[in-house]
Design a protein around this motif. Structure first.
Motif, PDB file in Angstrom:
ATOM      1  N   GLY A   1       1.119  -1.506   0.529  1.00  0.00           N
ATOM      2  CA  GLY A   1       0.090  -0.012  -0.311  1.00  0.00           C
ATOM      3  C   GLY A   1       1.173   1.897  -0.369  1.00  0.00           C
ATOM      4  O   GLY A   1       1.462   1.019  -0.618  1.00  0.00           O
ATOM      5  N   THR A   2       0.327   2.138   0.140  1.00  0.00           N
ATOM      6  CA  THR A   2       0.815   3.787   0.414  1.00  0.00           C
ATOM      7  C   THR A   2       0.866   4.218   1.566  1.00  0.00           C
ATOM      8  O   THR A   2       0.786   4.226   2.596  1.00  0.00           O
ATOM      9  N   HIS A   3       2.054   4.390   2.115  1.00  0.00           N
ATOM     10  CA  HIS A   3       2.866   4.529   3.401  1.00  0.00           C
ATOM     11  C   HIS A   3       3.359   5.872   3.545  1.00  0.00           C
ATOM     12  O   HIS A   3       4.059   6.342   2.405  1.00  0.00           O
ATOM     13  N   ARG A   4       3.264   7.113   4.932  1.00  0.00           N
ATOM     14  CA  ARG A   4       3.567   8.310   4.759  1.00  0.00           C
ATOM     15  C   ARG A   4       4.582   7.839   5.971  1.00  0.00           C
ATOM     16  O   ARG A   4       3.611   7.898   7.668  1.00  0.00           O
ATOM     17  N   PHE A   5       5.538   9.317   6.071  1.00  0.00           N
ATOM     18  CA  PHE A   5       5.796   9.641   7.668  1.00  0.00           C
ATOM     19  C   PHE A   5       6.805  10.963   7.791  1.00  0.00           C
ATOM     20  O   PHE A   5       7.168  11.100   6.377  1.00  0.00           O
ATOM     21  N   ALA A   6       6.400  10.847   8.474  1.00  0.00           N
ATOM     22  CA  ALA A   6       7.419  13.239   8.404  1.00  0.00           C
ATOM     23  C   ALA A   6       7.906  13.038   9.775  1.00  0.00           C
ATOM     24  O   ALA A   6       8.293  12.671  10.886  1.00  0.00           O
ATOM     25  N   VAL A   7       8.836  13.526   9.439  1.00  0.00           N
ATOM     26  CA  VAL A   7      10.123  14.364  10.627  1.00  0.00           C
ATOM     27  C   VAL A   7      10.591  15.904  10.664  1.00  0.00           C
ATOM     28  O   VAL A   7      10.642  16.439   9.749  1.00  0.00           O
ATOM     29  N   THR A   8      10.111  16.154  12.402  1.00  0.00           N
ATOM     30  CA  THR A   8       9.999  17.097  11.875  1.00  0.00           C
ATOM     31  C   THR A   8      10.762  18.219  13.130  1.00  0.00           C
ATOM     32  O   THR A   8      10.988  17.399  14.181  1.00  0.00           O
ATOM     33  N   ASN A   9      11.451  18.806  12.964  1.00  0.00           N
ATOM     34  CA  ASN A   9      12.755  19.101  13.773  1.00  0.00           C
ATOM     35  C   ASN A   9      12.823  20.822  13.851  1.00  0.00           C
ATOM     36  O   ASN A   9      12.092  21.988  13.175  1.00  0.00           O
ATOM     37  N   GLY A  10      13.301  21.392  14.751  1.00  0.00           N
ATOM     38  CA  GLY A  10      13.537  23.047  14.583  1.00  0.00           C
ATOM     39  C   GLY A  10      14.374  23.954  13.445  1.00  0.00           C
ATOM     40  O   GLY A  10      14.108  24.759  13.273  1.00  0.00           O
ATOM     41  N   PHE A  11      15.205  22.762  12.438  1.00  0.00           N
ATOM     42  CA  PHE A  11      15.930  23.497  11.699  1.00  0.00           C
ATOM     43  C   PHE A  11      15.335  23.148   9.977  1.00  0.00           C
ATOM     44  O   PHE A  11      15.558  23.915   9.291  1.00  0.00           O
ATOM     45  N   PHE A  12      14.773  21.871  10.105  1.00  0.00           N
ATOM     46  CA  PHE A  12      13.750  21.139   8.862  1.00  0.00           C
ATOM     47  C   PHE A  12      13.250  20.243   9.313  1.00  0.00           C
ATOM     48  O   PHE A  12      12.460  19.645   9.866  1.00  0.00           O
ATOM     49  N   ASP A  13      12.175  20.398   7.954  1.00  0.00           N
ATOM     50  CA  ASP A  13      11.103  19.645   7.705  1.00  0.00           C
ATOM     51  C   ASP A  13      11.432  18.085   6.496  1.00  0.00           C
ATOM     52  O   ASP A  13      11.628  18.896   5.496  1.00  0.00           O
ATOM     53  N   ALA A  14      11.156  16.786   7.202  1.00  0.00           N
ATOM     54  CA  ALA A  14      11.108  15.957   5.957  1.00  0.00           C
ATOM     55  C   ALA A  14      10.255  14.873   5.859  1.00  0.00           C
ATOM     56  O   ALA A  14       9.493  14.860   6.558  1.00  0.00           O
ATOM     57  N   PHE A  15       9.808  14.862   4.216  1.00  0.00           N
ATOM     58  CA  PHE A  15       8.613  13.858   4.554  1.00  0.00           C
ATOM     59  C   PHE A  15       9.121  12.298   3.196  1.00  0.00           C
ATOM     60  O   PHE A  15       9.732  12.198   1.991  1.00  0.00           O
ATOM     61  N   ALA A  16       8.391  11.821   3.376  1.00  0.00           N
ATOM     62  CA  ALA A  16       8.062  10.450   3.256  1.00  0.00           C
ATOM     63  C   ALA A  16       6.948  10.216   2.107  1.00  0.00           C
ATOM     64  O   ALA A  16       6.152   9.551   3.694  1.00  0.00           O
TER      65      ALA A  16
ATOM     66  N   PHE B   1      14.727  26.980   0.917  1.00  0.00           N
ATOM     67  CA  PHE B   1      14.238  25.990  -0.303  1.00  0.00           C
ATOM     68  C   PHE B   1      13.721  24.572   0.549  1.00  0.00           C
ATOM     69  O   PHE B   1      13.545  24.123   1.290  1.00  0.00           O
ATOM     70  N   VAL B   2      12.827  24.009  -0.523  1.00  0.00           N
ATOM     71  CA  VAL B   2      12.474  22.573  -0.620  1.00  0.00           C
ATOM     72  C   VAL B   2      13.144  21.734  -2.232  1.00  0.00           C
ATOM     73  O   VAL B   2      12.998  22.281  -3.038  1.00  0.00           O
ATOM     74  N   ALA B   3      13.378  20.298  -1.462  1.00  0.00           N
ATOM     75  CA  ALA B   3      13.999  19.741  -2.530  1.00  0.00           C
ATOM     76  C   ALA B   3      13.603  18.262  -2.381  1.00  0.00           C
ATOM     77  O   ALA B   3      13.741  17.870  -0.991  1.00  0.00           O
ATOM     78  N   GLY B   4      13.803  17.598  -3.335  1.00  0.00           N
ATOM     79  CA  GLY B   4      13.779  16.393  -2.801  1.00  0.00           C
ATOM     80  C   GLY B   4      13.450  16.132  -3.933  1.00  0.00           C
ATOM     81  O   GLY B   4      13.883  15.145  -5.648  1.00  0.00           O
ATOM     82  N   LEU B   5      12.692  13.929  -4.044  1.00  0.00           N
ATOM     83  CA  LEU B   5      13.088  12.658  -5.544  1.00  0.00           C
ATOM     84  C   LEU B   5      11.613  12.793  -5.518  1.00  0.00           C
ATOM     85  O   LEU B   5      11.396  11.607  -4.210  1.00  0.00           O
ATOM     86  N   ARG B   6      11.319  11.901  -6.850  1.00  0.00           N
ATOM     87  CA  ARG B   6      10.163  11.667  -6.687  1.00  0.00           C
ATOM     88  C   ARG B   6      10.802  10.236  -7.545  1.00  0.00           C
ATOM     89  O   ARG B   6      10.927  10.599  -8.512  1.00  0.00           O
TER      90      ARG B   6
ATOM     91  N   ALA C   1      12.746  19.869   3.289  1.00  0.00           N
ATOM     92  CA  ALA C   1      11.672  21.741   3.927  1.00  0.00           C
ATOM     93  C   ALA C   1      12.703  22.290   4.539  1.00  0.00           C
ATOM     94  O   ALA C   1      12.663  22.074   5.911  1.00  0.00           O
ATOM     95  N   VAL C   2      13.196  23.587   4.248  1.00  0.00           N
ATOM     96  CA  VAL C   2      14.243  24.167   5.404  1.00  0.00           C
ATOM     97  C   VAL C   2      13.297  25.453   4.921  1.00  0.00           C
ATOM     98  O   VAL C   2      13.382  26.497   4.257  1.00  0.00           O
ATOM     99  N   PRO C   3      12.602  26.085   6.304  1.00  0.00           N
ATOM    100  CA  PRO C   3      11.197  26.710   6.067  1.00  0.00           C
ATOM    101  C   PRO C   3      12.309  28.168   5.370  1.00  0.00           C
ATOM    102  O   PRO C   3      13.141  28.685   6.084  1.00  0.00           O
TER     103      PRO C   3
END
Length: 305
Positions: free
Chosen positions: A99-114, A164-169, A159-161
């Motif tokens: 299926g499709t799974h998602r998770f996110a990581v957030t701290n004081g410097f950046f946000d990550a999503f997968a 910039f936002v960078a990623g890969l599909r 993403a760094v608030p």
């Protein structure tokens, strides 16, 4: 008379020495036989709860967060035809879709999503031979082929608030076909319908590994001129992929008038080595294993013809 007495004494001494050096009774090996001639069939299936094993960098990240569902239900279906003295032809199919799974990581410097989705299909064709090593110990030797398909879809973003936002599909897939061989070892508790078993098999696949990726970069600073940059990366290669698998389990067989009904449960492992091409950012392409492990439970009917 002197010669006769000397000979008798020597024989007696030799016999005594031989008896003194004996280390107990001599073992006699039992007979190894094949089952009696029989014609029949069986159909069955298993439900499998598998945990994906991932040796890429993202595997270490996602396992630390609850957004990643580590267990995924799959199944196995099988059918076989039994003939002659312990021979069988078996076809079985394994399927897993996470299926499709998602998770996110957030701290004081950046946000990550997968986000990710993985699929696995394996079709095995086997020609087997049962051998009886005793009334309790039975071993099935088999050889044949496997066709396997492994597909993975992933998307990553960092993403760094206000910066910039960078990623890969990316999408990767491996299709392979090759020879397969294995051994099934069974121990039966006579009179109780119970048995335990250990199974192992190996496959050598030859096939095509494909990869497609779309990296992207979005500059969030209005003072900069670059607002978007991206390029498509893709490729394919012919890959030889070895695979190992194993099962440990127990079964209970209920005898009926027209056949046997068998319930079994156990734990399985498998791994395809260097089967999946993956990437993180901007051309960082690498090759990883694909594997899984988990418990299963199944039901099988064995009928007579």
């Amino acid at each position: 008379m002197f010669i006769k007495k000397t000979t008798a004494a020597a024989l007696a001494f030799g016999s005594t020495a031989l008896i003194a050096g004996t280390m107990g009774p001599v073992c006699t090996p039992g007979n190894v036989t094949v089952p009696c001639e029989h014609t029949g069939f069986n159909i069955g299936g298993q439900g499998i709860d598998l945990q994906i094993v991932d040796n890429s960098d993202i595997g270490f990240v996602r396992n630390r967060h609850r957004g990643y569902n580590r267990w995924n239900w799959g199944f196995q279906l099988e059918a076989s035809y039994h003939f002659n003295t312990g021979n069988d032809v078996n076809v079985n199919w394994y399927h897993l879709d996470t299926g499709t799974h998602r998770f996110a990581v957030t701290n004081g410097f950046f946000d990550a999503f997968a986000r990710y989705k993985q699929q696995w299909d394996a079709v095995n064709g086997e020609l087997g031979q049962f051998v009886d090593f005793s009334a309790n110990k039975k071993i099935r030797f088999h050889g044949g082929f496997q066709f396997a398909r492994i597909k993975s879809n992933r998307a990553f973003a960092l993403a760094v608030p206000s910066t910039f936002v960078a990623g890969l599909r990316r999408t990767s897939q491996y299709n392979g076909f090759g020879p397969r061989t294995g051994i099934d070892m069974n121990y039966l508790f006579t009179g109780y319908g119970l048995g335990i078993y250990a199974k192992a098999a190996t496959t050598l696949l030859v096939g095509t590994a494909k990869f497609n990726g779309n990296p992207f970069f979005v500059d969030l600073n209005p003072a900069d001129f670059i607002t978007f940059a991206g390029s498509r990366i893709h490729g394919s290669r012919t890959a030889i992929v070895p695979e190992l698998e194993a099962k440990l389990g127990a079964n209970y067989t209920y005898a009926m008038a027209q056949g046997d009904l068998s319930l079994d449960a156990g734990y399985m492992w498998f791994n395809y080595f260097n089967a999946v091409q993956t990437a993180r950012f901007f051309g960082d392409v690498r090759v990883t294993d694909f594997g899984a492990s988990g418990p299963y439970v199944g039901l099988k009917y064995v009928g007579n013809i």
